[in-house]
Design an enzyme around this catalytic site. Structure first.
Site: not given
Ligand code: FES
Ligand SMILES: Cc1cc2nc3c(=O)[nH]c(=O)nc-3n(C[C@H](O)[C@H](O)[C@H](O)COP(=O)(O)OP(=O)(O)OC[C@H]3O[C@@H](n4cnc5c(N)ncnc54)[C@H](O)[C@@H]3O)c2cc1C
Ligand code: FES
Length: 1299
Positions: A83, A1231
Site C-alpha cells: 500500500c 485472505e
Molecule cells: S506497504 Fe507497509 S503498510 Fe502498506
C-alpha cells in the site's frame, strides 16, 4: 510539512509508535566541527527544537523527477512496498543508516527498522531489498548465534538451494554513491560558527517556547517557572500534550545548554550529561566497554543492553537519559538498572547536590524526590568492583519497540573469595506505580551464601513483598508476579555461573539452563517462482514478478493518499465527538463553548442530516449521530478551519448522559439475555446425536479468540467537496467500496446517486475495515460539506480510528467431539458466539462464513455448527481479512489438537492426516471438490520443512533444555473464494485508447496494496499485446465504472480481471480489420488508423460471475467458486520462564493456481501470514470494565514488527496447478494465508505441552488466542507460575474485560 506541500512524510499514529513519519535530522556541532545525522519521528519533533538543524524528508532523498535514491529503488524493486503508506518512513530509516554507515551489517538494518511498522508486506521483501547494501550478504539465518552458522548445524536442516529464485534483479540496482547525497546547508554551519549565542523565544497561539543558552540562565528560568517542563526529546511531553490535552503555557528547551551534554570520566566511573540521547549514551558505553577490564564494566554492560531495547531507534535518538529518569515511569527500563547499579544524579537549583538513584528517589507515579525547580545536570554511572555482577532483564508484549511488562535491574557483590553475599540490590519496573526495590528480598539474601536454600527462601520473600492487587492497572497480575520470580531465577543462574568461574562453587548447572538469545532475522528466503510457459511471449507480463506499478512513487513519497490532496480554498476540518458511556440516553448537548473557540465554524448533529438519518442493514437500523450504545459512538462533529481547532472544539462539547441499565459486554452476558443480531444459523451434515453414541471417546472443550484491530497504516480518511451547483459532490475517500460510499452519501443528503462521485486513488491499507464504517464516516463528512457549503476533510487520529471503527469479531467457540481410538473424528458439534458489538454491520454474514468453514480440510461425517452474532455494548465489529474464517477454523483446529492430546498421539501427522478429505469429496453443505491439491500442499510442506527430522531434533532439544522448549506444527487451509451473495460476483471496466496509443484502464476494484492495478495492467497488456508502460490506471471512480462491488473476499483479481479482459478483447477485435490491412504496423499506427476510420476506441467490459448461493433452510448450496489450498509448517522456540517465543522457521506451500503476478501473490501470502501471526500470538484488544477500549495506539496494541518475522521464512507456490474458474487459471489469495499464522500458535502450544509434560501434566489444556507471552508462560505451569496464588474470580473487578 503539509503547508509547504511536503506530503511524503506520513502520519500514522502521532505518538512515535509506527515510524511512518520518520525523517532525518542533521546537526552541525561547532565544538567538534562534525555533522551528525539521526532518524526521528516527525510527529514528536517540536519545530522550535529544530532551530539550526537540517531536516531531510523523503522528498529530499530522491524523486522520479530528478533521480530516485538507491534505497527507494531497492525497497520498491524488491517488492517491499504494497500500500506504500509505510514506505517513506522505511526509506528514511534506512537512508539515515546509510548516511552514517554506507556498508551496514544486517543487524544495523533490522535495528534501523525496529520502529517502522508495516501492516502489508510481512517485512521480508523490505529486509531483502535493504540487505543488498550489506557488504557481506550472509545466507545464514544466524539462529544459532554469532559465529555459529545454521548451515553447519544439525539443528537447521539442509536446504535445496540449487535453484535460487529471483524476485528481483540486483544487477539493475543503482549503486549507492555517498558523494551524491545532499550536503548540510553551509549557511547553517556559518550561523552555528558565528552567531552569538542568544536566548530563543517562540510564541504560539497558546504557548511559549524558550531556549536558554547557559546553565545559569536555565536555572533562573526554571526557578521562575518551576511548573514549565524541560523538553529535550519530547517523547513524554509530546504525547501528553497531544493525547491527554495537557497544556503547558511555557516550555523550556535546554538543548543548547552544553553542561547537560557533557561527558566526564573519573576514576570511579563516568558522568553523562542528562540531556544526552539514549543512543548517545549507548554509543558512549559501547565505546568505553573495551577500554576497561570486564569486572569494571558490569553496570555499563547491563545498561547498554537495556538501552538497546528502549523504544525504537527513532525514539532513542531523541529521548534523553535525564528525561527517562525524571518521568519516573513505572515501566522505565533504565531506572531499575540505574538504581541497582548505584548510579546518582547531579542536580542543580540553588546549588548543586548529588542525589543517589535509589528507592527513595522514585516517589510515586511520575514523581521523583526532586523539587519542580530542580534540574538534573548529569548522571553518574559507576565502575563495578571485582566480585560484583550486574544484570538487566525485561519482558515485553513484543520483543522490540515495546514498553515492558516487567523489567528489572539486579546487582550482587560478593566478599572476596567467598560466595557469601555482601551487598545486593534488586529493582523492578512494571510492578507498581513507579520503580520499586525488593528490599526485603535483598535482606533475606545478604550475609548468606548464594545457594539453593537462600534462593528458595528469597523467592518466597519476593512473592510476599511484591504483591499486586488482582485489579491492578495493566492487568496480567499473575504473569507480572511470576516474572519477578523468573528474573530472579535467571539472575541466580548467571550468578552461579559466575561463582563457578571464580571457583567459589563446584557443582555444575543441571537441566541445561540455556539463556541464549537469537540474533535478529537475516532471512534467506526460498521463493521459487512458477515458470511461465515456454511459448509465452517475452513481452507478455502475465505470470511474471512485475513490481507494484506505484512502488517507486510510494517509496519517493510522491504517491497521493487521501490526506495528501492539496487543501482547497476555505476547506474545513471535521473532528468527531464520541460517547464516553457504553449505554446511555443523551440528556443534553451543549456546543456553546465549542462554537466560541477560535476557528470553529459549526457543530453537526443528527438534526442536520437532510436525507435519511437511518442506515439499514439486515433489517436493523443504525441511526446517524444518535443515542449511545457503546463507548466511542459518534454523537456529533465539529467543523473548524484547521485540524487543531476542530479537535479543540470537539473537546469543548459537553454531553449530558443518563445511563441506561445493564450494558452487555461479553458474549456470555449477551447470550444470557438473548441479545443477538438475527438470523442465528445452524448447519448439519449426517446425524451428530446418533454418531456420538458409537464413538470410542467424547470430549468437550471451549476456545476463546480475541478480536483484531485492522491497523491499516492510513487511518480512515476522506474529503468531500461540494461542486457548487445542483447539489453535486466529489468525495475522495479511502474506501474499499466506492459505490457503497456514494450511495450512503446520496441517501444521507437526500439526493440521487448521480450527484455524488466517489474517487479512490489508492488506500493505505484496508483489510476489510474500509467498507461499512467508512461509508458512515463519509456520510457525516458529506453532511458537514453540504451544510457549510465548503470542502470538508476528516482524517481520524489513530486512537479515534481504533475506538470508532471496530475490529475483527472476537469469538467464543464451544465444541463436543466424538472420535475413535485411531484418531478418526466421527462427530463434532460446534457453537460459535461472535461479539458483534452495538450495530449489525456485516456480522450475520461473518457468522455464515464461519459455519461454511467449520470443516476446513477435514471430512467429519457427522458435523453440526451453530453460530450467533451477539449484540453487545462494545463498538461494532466489522469485516476483517478472512471474514470469520480465521476464527472458525481456529476453533476446529484446536479441537483436533485436543483429540490428539486425549489420545496422546501427534496432532499433525496422525490426527490431521487421518481426518483430511480424500479423493472426490463433498463439503458439509454439499459442494463437490477435489482435495488433490490440498494433499499436494500438505505433502510438499512436510517435505520442504523436513518435518520428521525437525520433529526428532526438537524432541532432542527439549530433552536437553529445561527452560526453553521447541514446538512444531503444520496446519492446512481450504478457503472458499468469491461471495456467497451472488450479486456481488460481478465487475465492470472501462478502457479508453487515446490517439497516441496510450491506454487508460478503469475498473471497479480499489488499489489498497494488494497490487490489483498492477495485475489489471498485466491483463490489459496481454490482451492488447502492448507493454504495460503504455497502460495507465488513474483511480477508481463511480463516474467511470458505476455500481462497483467491494474489493473483498479475495475476489478482486478474479472479477475485475475478467471485466478488464472483456473490454480489452472488444477493443482488440475492433482493431482487427486495421491490423489485417497493416499487419506489420505498430500499435500506435493501428490506433491512429482506427480513429481516422471512426472506430470507437473506448469499450466497457463486464463480468457476470458465477451464480453462487447458500440455502440455509436446506443447509446446502454452492457458496464458493473454488477453493484455495495451502499448508504451513512452523517451528518456535519458547522461553518457558517469560513466555517469549521466536518463530525459528516457517515453510508455506500455497496452491494459487497459475499466479498472474507471483511477487504480488507471495507478498499477499507473507503479509497475511504475519497478520495471522499477530492475530494468534500477539495482538490484544483490551476493554475496561465500563467498555472503553484501552488499546488505542501502537504503544498499547502491538502488531508484528521486523523482530517477529520468522528467522527462516520460505514460501513455495504449488507448481502445475490450474483453476478453470478464474482469470488465466489463477486463484484468489488475499485472505487464505492469514489462517496459516495459526501454525505459530500451535507450535507454541506444542512447546508448552513439552514443558507441561516435564511437570507430569498431560492431556488437553486451555490456551486461548492470542497465545501471548503471558498466556504461554502461565500455561507452561513452571514452578514459578505455580507459586502465584490465583485470585478468586468474582472477588474483584478485573482491570480488563474478557469479551
Ligand atoms: S506497504 Fe507497509 S503498510 Fe502498506
Ligand atoms: C513510542 C515510545 C516508546 C518508548 N519505549 C520505552 C521503553 O521501551 N522503555 C523505556 O524505558 N522508555 C520508553 N519510552 C519513554 C522514553 O524513554 C522517555 O519518554 C524519554 O526517555 C523521556 O526523555 P525526553 O527527553 O523525550 O523527555 P521530554 O518529553 O522532553 O521530557 C520529559 C519530562 O522530563 C523532564 N526532564 C527532562 N530532562 C530533565 C532534566 N535534565 N532535569 C529535570 N527534568 C527533566 C521534563 O521536565 C519533562 O517533564 C518510550 C517513549 C515513546 C514515545
Ligand atoms: S506517526 Fe510518527 S511514529 Fe507514527
Amino acid at each position: 510539512m503539509t503547508s509547504v506541500r511536503l506530503t511524503g512524510t506520513k502520519y500514522g499514529c502521532g505518538g512515535g509508535g509506527c515510524g511512518a513519519c520518520t525523517v532525518m535530522v542533521s546537526h552541525y556541532r561547532p565544538a567538534t566541527k562534525t555533522i551528525t545525522h539521526y532518524s526521528a519521528n516527525a510527529c514528536l519533533l517540536p519545530l522550535c527544537q529544530l532551530h539550526g538543524a537540517a531536516v531531510t524528508t523523503v522528498e529530499g532523498v530522491g524523486s522520479t523527477r530528478t533521480r530516485i535514491h538507491p534505497v527507494q529503488e531497492r525497497i520498491a524493486k524488491a517488492h517491499g512496498s504494497q500500500c506504500g503508506f509505510c514506505s517513506p518512513g522505511m526509506v528514511m530509516s534506512v537512508y539515515t543508516l546509510l548516511r552514517n554507515r554506507p556498508q551496514p551489517a544486517m543487524d544495523d538494518i533490522t535495528h534501523a527498522l525496529q520502529g517502522n511498522l508495516c501492516r502489508c508486506t510481512g517485512y521480508r521483501p523490505i529486509i531483502d531489498g535493504c540487505r543488498t547494501f550489506c557488504q557481506v550478504q550472509t545466507d545464514c539465518c544466524q539462529a544459532n548465534g554469532a559465529g555459529d552458522c545454521c548451515l553447519n548445524g544439525e539443528e537447521t536442516l539442509e536446504e535445496t538451494q540449487h535453484e535460487k529464485p529471483e524476485l528481483f534483479d540486483k544487477r539493475e540496482f543503482l549503486p549507492l554513491d555517498p558523494t551524491q547525497e545532499l550536503i548540510f546547508p553551509p549557511e547553517l554551519i556559518l550561523r552555528a560558527e558565528t552567531a552569538p549565542p542568544q536566548t530563543l523565544t517562540f510564541r504560539g497561539e497558546r504557548m511559549m517556547w524558550v531556549s536558554p543558552t547557559s546553565l545559569e540562565e536555565l536555572v533562573q528560568l526554571k526557578a521562575r517557572n518551576p511548573e514549565a517542563p524541560l523538553v529535550i526529546g519530547n517523547t513524554n511531553i509530546g504525547p501528553d500534550i497531544k493525547f491527554k490535552g495537557i497544556l503547558h503555557p511555557l516550555i523550556i528547551s535546554p538543548t543548547r545548554v552544553l553542561d547537560l551534554f557533557e561527558v566526564t570520566q573519573t576514576p570511579h566511573g563516568v558522568w553523562v550529561g542528562a540531556g544526552c540521547s539514549l543512543t548517545e549514551v549507548c554509543s558512549l558505553l559501547e565505546k568505553l566497554l573495551p577500554q576497561f577490564p570486564e569486572e569494571k564494566t558490569e553496570v555499563f554492560r547491563a545498561l547498554s543492553q537495556q538501552l538497546g531495547k528502549v523504544g525504537s531507534l527513532q525514539i532513542r535518538n531523541v529521548a534523553s537519559l535525564g528525561g527517562n529518569i525524571m518521568i519516573a515511569y513505572p515501566n522505565s527500563d533504565l531506572n531499575p538498572v540505574l538504581a541497582a547499579g548505584n548510579c546518582k544524579v547531579s542536580v542543580i537549583s540553588n546549588g548543586k547536590v548529588i542525589v543517589p538513584l535509589n528507592q527513595d528517589f522514585f516517589v510515586s507515579f511520575g514523581k521523583t524526590i526532586l523539587k519542580p525547580e530542580e534540574i538534573v545536570v548529569s548522571v553518574f554511572i559507576p565502575f563495578s568492583r571485582k566480585g560484583e555482577l550486574v544484570r538487566a532483564y525485561r519482558q515485553a508484549p513484543r520483543k522490540e519497540s515495546s514498553f515492558c511488562t516487567v523489567t528489572s535491574g539486579m546487582r550482587v557483590f560478593f566478599s572476596q573469595g567467598s560466595s557469601v553475599v555482601q551487598d545486593l540490590s534488586i529493582y523492578y519496573g512494571g510492578m507498581g506505580p513507579t520503580t520499586v526495590s525488593a528490599t526485603q528480598t535483598c535482606t533475606a539474601i545478604v550475609t548468606r551464601p548464594w545457594d539453593d536454600e537462600t534462593l528458595q527462601r528469597a523467592y518466597d520473600v519476593l512473592l510476599d513483598e511484591l504483591v499486586l492487587p488482582p485489579s491492578a492497572p495493566g492487568g496480567k497480575v499473575e504473569f507480572r508476579r511470576s516474572l519477578t520470580l523468573s528474573f530472579l531465577f535467571k539472575f541466580n543462574l548467571e550468578v552461579l555461573q559466575k561463582l563457578r568461574e571464580m571457583v567459589l562453587i563446584k557443582h555444575s548447572l543441571d537441566g541445561n539452563n540455556n539463556l541464549r538469545h537469537y540474533l535478529l532475522p537475516v532471512n534467506n528466503p526460498l521463493l521459487p517462482l512458477q515458470h511461465v510457459p515456454k511459448d509465452q511471449r517475452d513481452q507478455d507480463p502475465v505470470g511474471r514478478p512485475i513490481m507494484h506499478r506505484s512502488a517507486i512513487s510510494q517509496a519517493t513519497g510522491e504517491a497521493v493518499y487521501c490526506d495528501d490532496i492539496p487543501r482547497t480554498d476555505g476547506e474545513l476540518f471535521l473532528a468527531l465527538v464520541t460517547s464516553s458511556r457504553a449505554h446511555a440516553k443523551i440528556t443534553g448537548l451543549d456546543v456553546s463553548q465549542a462554537l466560541r473557540l477560535p476557528g470553529v465554524v459549526d457543530v453537526i448533529t443528527a438534526k442536520d442530516v437532510p436525507g435519511q438519518k437511518v442506515r439499514k442493514m439486515f433489517g436493523y437500523e443504525e441511526v446517524l449521530l444518535a443515542e449511545v450504545s457503546c463507548v466511542g459512538q459518534m454523537i456529533c462533529a465539529v467543523v473548524a478551519d484547521t485540524r487543531a481547532h476542530a479537535k479543540r472544539g470537539a473537546a469543548a462539547v459537553k454531553i449530558g448522559y443518563e445511563d441506561l441499565p445493564e450494558p452487555l459486554f461479553t458474549v456470555e452476558e449477551a447470550s444470557e439475555k438473548s441479545s443477538f443480531f438475527e438470523p442465528r444459523r445452524m448447519i448439519e451434515k449426517g446425524n451428530v446425536a446418533e454418531a456420538f453414541k458409537t464413538v470410542d471417546h467424547v470430549h468437550q472443550g471451549e476456545f476463546r479468540m480475541g478480536g483484531q484491530e485492522h491497523f491499516y497504516m492510513e487511518t480512515q480518511s476522506m474529503l468531500v467537496v461540494p461542486v457548487g451547483e445542483e447539489t453535486e459532490f466529489n468525495a475522495y475517500v479511502s474506501t474499499q467500496w466506492p459505490t457503497g460510499t456514494q450511495d450512503a452519501i446520496a441517501e444521507a443528503l437526500g439526493i440521487p446517486s448521480n450527484r455524488v462521485t466517489c474517487h479512490v486513488k489508492r488506500i493505505g491499507g484496508a483489510f476489510g475495515g474500509k467498507v461499512v464504517k467508512t461509508a458512515t464516516l463519509a456520510c457525516i463528512t458529506a453532511v458537514a460539506a453540504w451544510k457549510t457549503n465548503c470542502a470538508v476533510r476528516c482524517v481520524l487520529e489513530r486512537g479515534e480510528d481504533m475506538l470508532i471503527s471496530g475490529a475483527r469479531h472476537p469469538v467464543l467457540g464451544k465444541y463436543k467431539v466424538g472420535f475413535m481410538n485411531d484418531g478418526r473424528i466421527m462427530a463434532a458439534d460446534m457453537q460459535y458466539y461472535t461479539n458483534a458489538g452495538n450495530t449489525v454491520d456485516e456480522s450475520p454474514l461473518v457468522v455464515d462464513k464461519i459455519l461454511l468453514h467449520i470443516d476446513n480440510a477435514y471430512n467429519i461425517p457427522n458435523l453440526r455448527g451453530r453460530g450467533a452474532a451477539c449484540r453487545t455494548n462494545l463498538p461494532s465489529n466489522t469485516a476483517f481479512r478472512g471474514f470469520g474464517v480465521p476464527q472458525s477454523i481456529m476453533v476446529l483446529e484446536n479441537m483436533l489438537n485436543d483429540v490428539a492430546m486425549v489420545l496422546g498421539r501427534p496432532a499433525d501427522q496422525v490426527i490431521r492426516e487421518i481426518n483430511m478429505y480424500q479423493g472426490p469429496s463433498v463439503t458439509h453443505y454439499g459442494l463437490e471438490f477435489s482435495p488433490e491439491n490440498l494433499w499436494r500442499c500438505w505433502d510438499q510442506c512436510k517435505e520442504k520443512s523436513d518435518y520428521a527430522a525437525r520433529r526428532r531434533a526438537a524432541d532432542r532439544f527439549n530433552q536437553d533444555n529445561c527452560w526453553k522448549k521447541r514446538g512444531l506444527a503444520i496446519v492446512p487451509i481450504k478457503y472458499g473464494i468469491a461471495f456467497a451473495e451472488s450479486f456481488l460476483n460481478q465487475a465492470a471496466a472501462l478502457v479508453h485508447v487515446y490517439k497516441d496509443g496510450s491506454v487508460l484502464v478503469s475498473h471497479g476494484g480499489t488499489e489498497m496494496g494488494q497490487g490489483l492495478h498492477t495485475k489489471m495492467q498485466q491483463v490489459a497488456s496481454r490482451e492488447l499485446g502492448i507493454p504495460p508502460s503504455k497502460i495507465y490506471i488513474s483511480e477508481t471512480s463511480t463516474n467511470t465504472v458505476p455500481n462497483t462491488c467491494p474489493s473483498a473476499a479475495s475476489y478482486g483479481t478474479d472479477a475485475n480481471g475478467m471485466a478488464v479482459r472483456n473490454a480489452c478483447q472488444t477493443l482488440y477485435q475492433r482493431l482487427e480489420p486495421i491490423r489485417q490491412k497493416n499487419p506489420k504496423g505498430s500499435w500506435e499506427s493501428w490506433v491512429k488508423a482506427a480513429f481516422l476510420d471512426k472506430i470507437s476506441l473506448s469499450a466497457t467490459g463486464f463480468y457476470r460471475g458465477p451464480d453462487l448461493y447458500m440455502d440455509w433452510d436446506k443447509m446446502a448450496g454452492r457458496p464458493y467458486a473454488y477453493f484455495t489450498f495451502g499448508a504451513c509448517f512452523c517451528e518456535v522456540e519458547l522461553d518457558c520462564l517469560t513466555g517469549d517465543y521466536r518463530a525459528v522457521r516457517t515453510d508455506i506451500v500455497m496452491d494459487i493456481g497459475r499466479s498472474v503476478n507471483p511477487s504480488m501473490d507471495i507478498g499477499q501470502i507473507e503479509g497475511a501470514f504475519l497478520q495471522g501471526l499477530g492475530l494468534y500470538t500477539l495482538e490484544e484488544l483490551k476493554f475496561s470494565p465500563s467498555g472503553l477500549l484501552y488499546t488505542r495506539g501502537p504503544s498499547q496494541y502491538k502488531i508484528p514488527a521486523v523482530c517477529d518475522v520468522p528467522l527462516r521464512f520460505n514460501v513455495y507456490l504449488l507448481p502445475d496447478s490450474h483453476n478453470p474458474h478464474a482469470i488465466y487459471s489463477s486463484k484468489g489469495i488475499g485472505e487464505p494465508s492469514l489462517f496459516l499464522g495459526s501454525s505459530v500458535f500451535f507450535a507454541i502450544k506444542d512447546a508448552v505441552a513439552a514443558a507441561r509434560s516435564e511437570s507430569g501434566l498431560v492431556g488437553p489444556f486451555p490456551l486461548d488466542s492470542p497465545a501471548t507471552p503471558e498466556r504461554a508462560c502461565l500455561a507452561c505451569a513452571s514452578p514459578f507460575t505455580q507459586k502465584i496464588p490465583a485470585s478468586t474470580p468474582g472477588s474483584f473487578k478485573p482491570w480488563a474485560l474478557n469479551i
